[in-house]
Design an enzyme around this catalytic site. Structure first.
Site, PDB file in Angstrom:
ATOM      1  N   ARG A   1       0.859  14.707  12.666  1.00 35.67           N
ATOM      2  CA  ARG A   1       1.304  14.419  11.297  1.00 35.67           C
ATOM      3  C   ARG A   1       1.572  15.707  10.493  1.00 35.67           C
ATOM      4  O   ARG A   1       0.956  15.955   9.480  1.00 35.67           O
ATOM      5  CB  ARG A   1       0.274  13.552  10.564  1.00 35.67           C
ATOM      6  CG  ARG A   1      -0.215  12.324  11.299  1.00 35.67           C
ATOM      7  CD  ARG A   1       0.814  11.236  11.442  1.00 35.67           C
ATOM      8  NE  ARG A   1       1.216  10.631  10.190  1.00 35.67           N
ATOM      9  CZ  ARG A   1       0.563   9.632   9.579  1.00 35.67           C
ATOM     10  NH1 ARG A   1      -0.544   9.183  10.099  1.00 35.67           N
ATOM     11  NH2 ARG A   1       1.008   9.116   8.442  1.00 35.67           N
ATOM     12  N   PRO A   2       2.440  16.595  10.993  1.00 40.83           N
ATOM     13  CA  PRO A   2       2.740  17.812  10.226  1.00 40.83           C
ATOM     14  C   PRO A   2       3.399  17.485   8.881  1.00 40.83           C
ATOM     15  O   PRO A   2       3.869  16.360   8.679  1.00 40.83           O
ATOM     16  CB  PRO A   2       3.706  18.563  11.134  1.00 40.83           C
ATOM     17  CG  PRO A   2       4.296  17.544  12.013  1.00 40.83           C
ATOM     18  CD  PRO A   2       3.260  16.483  12.202  1.00 40.83           C
ATOM     19  N   VAL A   3       3.454  18.475   7.990  1.00 41.42           N
ATOM     20  CA  VAL A   3       4.120  18.282   6.693  1.00 41.42           C
ATOM     21  C   VAL A   3       5.209  19.328   6.481  1.00 41.42           C
ATOM     22  O   VAL A   3       5.618  19.592   5.352  1.00 41.42           O
ATOM     23  CB  VAL A   3       3.109  18.304   5.523  1.00 41.42           C
ATOM     24  CG1 VAL A   3       2.206  17.083   5.557  1.00 41.42           C
ATOM     25  CG2 VAL A   3       2.293  19.595   5.526  1.00 41.42           C
TER      26      VAL A   3
ATOM     27  N   ASP B   1       4.716   0.477  12.046  1.00 40.67           N
ATOM     28  CA  ASP B   1       3.469  -0.088  11.506  1.00 40.67           C
ATOM     29  C   ASP B   1       3.251  -1.533  11.926  1.00 40.67           C
ATOM     30  O   ASP B   1       2.207  -2.101  11.630  1.00 40.67           O
ATOM     31  CB  ASP B   1       3.464  -0.009   9.979  1.00 40.67           C
ATOM     32  CG  ASP B   1       3.371   1.423   9.495  1.00 40.67           C
ATOM     33  OD1 ASP B   1       3.559   1.658   8.297  1.00 40.67           O
ATOM     34  OD2 ASP B   1       3.128   2.302  10.340  1.00 40.67           O
TER      35      ASP B   1
ATOM     36  N   LEU C   1       8.332  19.276   6.891  1.00 43.98           N
ATOM     37  CA  LEU C   1       9.566  18.799   6.231  1.00 43.98           C
ATOM     38  C   LEU C   1       9.362  18.681   4.718  1.00 43.98           C
ATOM     39  O   LEU C   1      10.273  18.929   3.927  1.00 43.98           O
ATOM     40  CB  LEU C   1      10.011  17.463   6.820  1.00 43.98           C
ATOM     41  CG  LEU C   1      10.327  17.489   8.319  1.00 43.98           C
ATOM     42  CD1 LEU C   1      10.730  16.116   8.809  1.00 43.98           C
ATOM     43  CD2 LEU C   1      11.410  18.511   8.646  1.00 43.98           C
TER      44      LEU C   1
ATOM     45  N   ILE D   1       8.117   6.821  16.871  1.00 40.91           N
ATOM     46  CA  ILE D   1       7.813   7.533  15.626  1.00 40.91           C
ATOM     47  C   ILE D   1       6.592   8.437  15.755  1.00 40.91           C
ATOM     48  O   ILE D   1       6.614   9.599  15.359  1.00 40.91           O
ATOM     49  CB  ILE D   1       7.594   6.529  14.459  1.00 40.91           C
ATOM     50  CG1 ILE D   1       8.780   5.575  14.317  1.00 40.91           C
ATOM     51  CG2 ILE D   1       7.300   7.264  13.156  1.00 40.91           C
ATOM     52  CD1 ILE D   1      10.084   6.230  13.881  1.00 40.91           C
TER      53      ILE D   1
ATOM     54  N   CYS E   1      -4.317  12.932  12.249  1.00 37.56           N
ATOM     55  CA  CYS E   1      -5.111  11.702  12.210  1.00 37.56           C
ATOM     56  C   CYS E   1      -5.014  11.096  13.607  1.00 37.56           C
ATOM     57  O   CYS E   1      -4.425  11.657  14.514  1.00 37.56           O
ATOM     58  CB  CYS E   1      -4.574  10.751  11.147  1.00 37.56           C
ATOM     59  SG  CYS E   1      -3.052   9.944  11.649  1.00 37.56           S
TER      60      CYS E   1
ATOM     61  N   ARG F   1      -8.630  -0.215   4.583  1.00 34.26           N
ATOM     62  CA  ARG F   1      -7.719   0.738   3.945  1.00 34.26           C
ATOM     63  C   ARG F   1      -6.403   0.073   3.607  1.00 34.26           C
ATOM     64  O   ARG F   1      -5.726   0.459   2.673  1.00 34.26           O
ATOM     65  CB  ARG F   1      -7.433   1.924   4.879  1.00 34.26           C
ATOM     66  CG  ARG F   1      -8.633   2.776   5.176  1.00 34.26           C
ATOM     67  CD  ARG F   1      -8.243   4.013   5.947  1.00 34.26           C
ATOM     68  NE  ARG F   1      -7.183   4.749   5.256  1.00 34.26           N
ATOM     69  CZ  ARG F   1      -6.715   5.912   5.685  1.00 34.26           C
ATOM     70  NH1 ARG F   1      -7.199   6.457   6.778  1.00 34.26           N
ATOM     71  NH2 ARG F   1      -5.755   6.542   5.037  1.00 34.26           N
TER      72      ARG F   1
ATOM     73  N   LYS G   1       0.856  -1.208   0.000  1.00 32.49           N
ATOM     74  CA  LYS G   1       0.000   0.000   0.000  1.00 32.49           C
ATOM     75  C   LYS G   1       0.885   1.249   0.000  1.00 32.49           C
ATOM     76  O   LYS G   1       0.697   2.155  -0.812  1.00 32.49           O
ATOM     77  CB  LYS G   1      -0.889   0.011   1.238  1.00 32.49           C
ATOM     78  CG  LYS G   1      -1.524   1.361   1.548  1.00 32.49           C
ATOM     79  CD  LYS G   1      -2.418   1.361   2.753  1.00 32.49           C
ATOM     80  CE  LYS G   1      -1.708   1.615   4.046  1.00 32.49           C
ATOM     81  NZ  LYS G   1      -1.430   3.020   4.375  1.00 32.49           N
ATOM     82  N   ASN G   2       1.874   1.291   0.903  1.00 33.92           N
ATOM     83  CA  ASN G   2       2.663   2.516   1.066  1.00 33.92           C
ATOM     84  C   ASN G   2       3.664   2.740  -0.053  1.00 33.92           C
ATOM     85  O   ASN G   2       4.189   3.839  -0.199  1.00 33.92           O
ATOM     86  CB  ASN G   2       3.341   2.538   2.435  1.00 33.92           C
ATOM     87  CG  ASN G   2       2.309   2.698   3.542  1.00 33.92           C
ATOM     88  OD1 ASN G   2       1.148   2.994   3.263  1.00 33.92           O
ATOM     89  ND2 ASN G   2       2.713   2.475   4.768  1.00 33.92           N
TER      90      ASN G   2
HETATM   91  C1  EPZ Z   1       4.523   6.863   6.232  1.00 31.54           C
HETATM   92  O1  EPZ Z   1       3.813   7.939   6.802  1.00 31.54           O
HETATM   93  C2  EPZ Z   1       3.533   5.712   6.164  1.00 31.54           C
HETATM   94  N1  EPZ Z   1       2.400   6.078   5.306  1.00 31.54           N
HETATM   95  C3  EPZ Z   1       3.040   5.359   7.570  1.00 31.54           C
HETATM   96  O2  EPZ Z   1       2.193   4.227   7.457  1.00 31.54           O
HETATM   97  C4  EPZ Z   1       4.243   4.991   8.440  1.00 31.54           C
HETATM   98  O3  EPZ Z   1       3.803   4.738   9.749  1.00 31.54           O
HETATM   99  C5  EPZ Z   1       5.247   6.152   8.444  1.00 31.54           C
HETATM  100  O4  EPZ Z   1       5.629   6.479   7.079  1.00 31.54           O
HETATM  101  C6  EPZ Z   1       6.501   5.821   9.225  1.00 31.54           C
HETATM  102  O5  EPZ Z   1       7.117   4.696   8.673  1.00 31.54           O
HETATM  103  C7  EPZ Z   1       2.562   6.037   3.966  1.00 31.54           C
HETATM  104  O6  EPZ Z   1       3.614   5.715   3.459  1.00 31.54           O
HETATM  105  C8  EPZ Z   1       1.358   6.409   3.153  1.00 31.54           C
HETATM  106  P1  EPZ Z   1       6.795  10.118   8.307  1.00 31.54           P
HETATM  107  P2  EPZ Z   1       4.480   9.424   6.802  1.00 31.54           P
HETATM  108  O7  EPZ Z   1       6.770  11.372   7.513  1.00 31.54           O
HETATM  109  O8  EPZ Z   1       5.275   9.617   5.583  1.00 31.54           O
HETATM  110  C9  EPZ Z   1       7.013  13.445  11.677  1.00 31.54           C
HETATM  111  C10 EPZ Z   1       0.259   2.952   7.768  1.00 31.54           C
HETATM  112  O9  EPZ Z   1      -0.223   2.438   8.786  1.00 31.54           O
HETATM  113  N2  EPZ Z   1       6.970  14.407  10.553  1.00 31.54           N
HETATM  114  O10 EPZ Z   1       7.914   9.164   8.136  1.00 31.54           O
HETATM  115  O11 EPZ Z   1       3.393  10.393   7.112  1.00 31.54           O
HETATM  116  C11 EPZ Z   1       5.706  12.687  11.819  1.00 31.54           C
HETATM  117  O12 EPZ Z   1       4.785  13.408  12.591  1.00 31.54           O
HETATM  118  C12 EPZ Z   1       0.822   4.372   7.821  1.00 31.54           C
HETATM  119  O13 EPZ Z   1       0.348   2.389   6.648  1.00 31.54           O
HETATM  120  C13 EPZ Z   1       7.170  15.756  10.812  1.00 31.54           C
HETATM  121  O14 EPZ Z   1       7.366  16.161  11.953  1.00 31.54           O
HETATM  122  O15 EPZ Z   1       5.438   9.319   8.073  1.00 31.54           O
HETATM  123  C14 EPZ Z   1       6.146  11.412  12.499  1.00 31.54           C
HETATM  124  O16 EPZ Z   1       6.227  11.655  13.887  1.00 31.54           O
HETATM  125  C15 EPZ Z   1       0.608   4.998   9.186  1.00 31.54           C
HETATM  126  N3  EPZ Z   1       7.128  16.649   9.773  1.00 31.54           N
HETATM  127  C16 EPZ Z   1       7.552  11.176  11.935  1.00 31.54           C
HETATM  128  O17 EPZ Z   1       7.972  12.424  11.380  1.00 31.54           O
HETATM  129  C17 EPZ Z   1       6.920  16.236   8.476  1.00 31.54           C
HETATM  130  O18 EPZ Z   1       6.914  17.084   7.553  1.00 31.54           O
HETATM  131  C18 EPZ Z   1       7.597  10.135  10.815  1.00 31.54           C
HETATM  132  O19 EPZ Z   1       6.628  10.494   9.851  1.00 31.54           O
HETATM  133  C19 EPZ Z   1       6.716  14.856   8.237  1.00 31.54           C
HETATM  134  C20 EPZ Z   1       6.757  13.959   9.286  1.00 31.54           C
END
Ligand code: EPZ
Length: 423
Positions: free
Chosen positions: A123-125, A308, A127, A330, A118, A400, A22-23
């Protein structure tokens, strides 16, 4: 909405097929925005998130057709007639933010709704946005949307991630393929889904080195062409189903399973006393009559133990002999499965990002509620070995990320069925 009823029914036996990731698919699909030629993805999983991403891409003017019963996705984006990813779609699935980088790189503009938080965290963006700004994007946050422009295109840059982010790495990597000059991503995510995305982009003509390592270098090119790419196997689905025989007993084969995708998880699973062997066509997991040993778990970016799989591992450790400590590093709120497991008789103390699990002899079936994707499946796993019926409601979370979980588990002897939820 449906419910799933699972009843402890003794050891499992047989084979569980594992779908495409999925991811991986959720980042491969937006890659179509980088080229005006067709992109075909094979081994695609049949999940509601994939359908949501298809709807989003179609809303931008891309064409997405699902062939071979959803296993093949044919995508193309000759010319987008809409550059706004609407809140109504984005709020359903955070991965929608992954259209930002490719759309900006190819079209020079993009308006994408902020995904919002969520259940498992804010889940900020930030970065994602910082990486694109480093490549010359002009971003403005207005009315809950990111308004992004890159007049004259993006330019290569050195992007250093202060923390590992899968999504931010994916957005930056896709954007860098068409940026003018060289981009270096430092401290990127090293997940197999990143490696799979890089392989697909390379097949489309991108110049990428170092995916899967702690530094990725991209030489921008003028355009990318079409490609056909097989989606990598889903390591989280793989790990989830490896836990089924670990919890219920028995022996299950997982064709296509690869140890390199789940190394840290397998190390912990073996430490509990479960047998994991590599077979000519995948992995085999067996648990004989002996009990499960308690182990400690810390979630980390790949190649560490995946967040996960934390909820699913907790379900196993609820009946281990002894005390296990799980540390979630995480996400800030990823223990929502704990109160539901406690309803089944588990003994779990949660303090901040640490859960201490004291094993009990056997869990008892109970009505429980799914709260997020991985928490949902951990309740199903716990129900496999619990005494009596476990009724999991709100299984739309489950759908999902898991194709027909009841079919896959009943095929190996589990007593599990999906029933309409009349309340
Ligand atoms: C991906 O989410 C996956 N989703 C998640 O899977 C997975 O848990 C996660 O990576 C970690 O491996 C998809 O690939 C669609 P991150 P993502 O950016 O990219 C913080 C599932 O169950 N962060 O690696 O959103 C964030 O808050 C889902 O399939 C910032 O602070 O995860 C988190 O604490 C759940 N600023 C950490 O980094 C940002 O701009 C890791 O998040 C981005 C992230």
């Amino acid at each position: 909405m449906d419910k799933i009823v699972v009843t402890g029914n003794g050891p499992l036996q047989g084979q569980i097929p594992i779908a495409g990731a999925k991811n991986a698919c959720l980042t491969l699909m937006p890659a179509t925005l980088l080229s005006d030629e067709p992109l075909t993805l094979t081994n695609a999983p049949r999940l509601s998130d994939i359908r949501t991403m298809s709807t989003l891409l179609q809303s931008l003017g891309a064409e997405v057709s699902s062939l071979n019963e959803g296993r093949v996705l044919a995508l193309s984006s000759h010319g987008l007639d809409n550059h706004t990813a609407d809140y109504d779609i984005v709020r359903k699935m955070r991965a929608s933010i992954l259209v930002l980088g490719p759309m900006l790189a190819r079209e020079g503009r993009a308006i994408v709704s902020l995904p919002g938080g969520c259940a498992i965290g804010a889940r900020p963006v930030d970065l994602h946005l910082k990486a694109l700004e480093a490549m010359g994007a002009e971003l403005e946050l207005r009315d809950g949307y990111v308004h992004a422009e890159a007049r004259g295109g993006l330019k290569g840059a050195v992007v250093e991630f202060p923390i590992v982010s899968v999504g931010a790495t994916e957005n930056a990597l896709m954007a860098a393929t068409l940026a003018k000059g060289t981009t270096v991503l430092k401290n990127p995510a090293r997940e197999p889904e990143i490696v799979d995305l890089a392989r697909c982009l390379q097949a489309m003509g991108a110049q990428i080195e170092g995916a899967g390592t702690d530094q990725i270098t991209v030489e921008g090119v003028d355009r990318l062409h079409g490609a056909t790419h097989p989606v990598v196997i889903d390591r989280i689905e793989l790990g989830t189903y490896m836990l089924a025989p670990a919890i219920a007993g028995g022996s299950v084969e997982l064709p296509g399973g690869r140890i390199d995708l789940v190394g840290a998880f397998v190390e912990k699973l073996r430490a509990t006393g479960v047998t994991v062997t590599e077979t000519p066509d995948g992995l085999k997991v067996a648990r004989d009559g002996d009990g499960i040993r308690a182990v400690d778990v810390v979630t980390e970016p790949f190649p560490g133990f995946p967040t996960d799989l934390q909820a699913q591992m907790m379900a196993l450790l609820c009946t281990a002999g002894g005390v296990s400590v799980l540390e979630e590093r995480i996400f800030e709120n990823r223990f929502m499965h704990a109160p539901e497991l406690i309803r089944m008789g588990a003994r779990i103390d949660v303090h901040g990002g640490t859960a201490t699990v004291t094993g009990v002899d056997r869990l008892k079936g109970a009505p429980v509620m799914a709260t997020d994707l991985r928490a949902s499946v951990s309740l199903i796993l716990a129900g496999l070995a619990a005494e009596g019926d476990t009724v999991v409601s709100r299984v739309y979370h489950l759908d999902r990320g898991y194709e027909r979980v009841e079919d896959k588990l009943s095929a190996v002897g589990a007593k599990i069925e999906r029933v309409p939820d009349d309340d």
